[in-house]
Design an enzyme around this catalytic site. Structure first.
Site, PDB file in Angstrom:
ATOM      1  N   GLY A  29       0.824  -1.206   0.334  1.00 38.93           N
ATOM      2  CA  GLY A  29       0.193   0.287   0.334  1.00 38.93           C
ATOM      3  C   GLY A  29       0.684   0.975   0.293  1.00 38.93           C
ATOM      4  CG  ASN A  30      -1.011   4.567  -0.048  1.00 37.25           C
ATOM      5  OD1 ASN A  30      -1.405   5.350   0.220  1.00 37.25           O
ATOM      6  ND2 ASN A  30      -1.170   4.194  -2.148  1.00 37.25           N
TER       7      ASN A  30
END
Ligand code: C5P
Length: 229
Positions: A29-30
């Site tokens: 993810g981020n």
């Protein structure tokens, strides 16, 4: 006091990042905090809108008052929630940092250090939610995108933004000026402040001065309200 110029409108805002499972305990993810999306949702509700906030992974944020919050994790979950809520929406603002790729296969058990250690993670491209909304071409519904751009010596942030607006085909694009070398801790991503440009498919460009994410949200809703008439 705030204008009530979004009274009777339904707006959808996506916020935060998406997280794609790799195995039962890990994700790709981020680090999007979700702060800009939450500010957009909060300000729209204060201006009278019915707000659906589709929230992916975020920092530990206070949910805005008087907003329908739909919590999602993966891009596919976000896609379904956004497309569903957008059916009767007047505007959709995609402030989320959507993971561009997901692992092609999700391991059924925790990947262990040891003999069967993977040497590569195979990735599949995720659907582009914004592009899907634009393709649907619902009359009268505005679609607003976000883009984080760094300038270089040949192109400024503005010309990158113009090109992206044309490519994405949305009505408005918020271009965050992410300073080159700003790194993952640059204000636009995790901090309280933001700056950039608001570009319109009508050729308009409004500079968004450095300020709070609520102030930037207000400028975005100004532009949306003006276009909704
Ligand atoms: O092309 P880029 O990822 O920079 O575009 C960013 C914009 O597109 C944001 O508004 C983001 O929420 C949206 N987006 C999306 N689905 C993706 C990737 C980006 O809706 N898979």
């Amino acid at each position: 006091t705030l204008p009530r110029d979004l009274e009777g409108r339904h707006v959808v805002v996506s916020a935060g990042g998406t997280a794609e499972p790799l195995d039962p305990v890990r994700t790709l993810g981020n680090r999007s905090s979700g702060r800009q999306g939450y500010a957009l949702a909060r300000v729209a509700a204060q201006r009278g809108a019915h707000v659906t906030l589709v929230a992916g992974t975020t920092a530990d944020l206070e949910p805005p008052a008087a907003v329908d919050l739909v919590a999602v994790r993966t891009t596919e979950e976000m896609r379904r929630a956004v497309v569903d809520a957008a059916k009767d929406a007047d505007a959709v603002v995609m402030a989320a940092a959507v993971a561009d790729f997901r692992p092609t296969a999700v391991a059924g058990f925790k990947i262990k250090k040891g003999d069967d250690e993977p040497t590569a993670i195979h990735l599949t491209r995720n659907p582009d939610i914004l592009a899907e909304l634009v393709t649907e071409q619902v009359p009268g519904r505005l679609v607003v995108g976000f883009a984080a751009e760094t300038g270089d010596e040949d192109h400024d942030v503005l010309s990158y933004g113009r090109a992206k607006l044309a490519r994405k085909g949305c009505d408005l694009l918020v271009v965050n000026a992410v300073g080159a070398g700003g790194g993952a801790h640059h204000s636009a991503f995790e901090g309280a402040d933001n700056e950039g440009w608001l570009l319109g498919s009508d050729g308009s460009s409004v500079q968004l001065p450095m300020g709070s994410k609520a102030a930037l949200a207000a400028r975005v809703w100004d532009a949306v309200a003006a276009r909704l008439g």
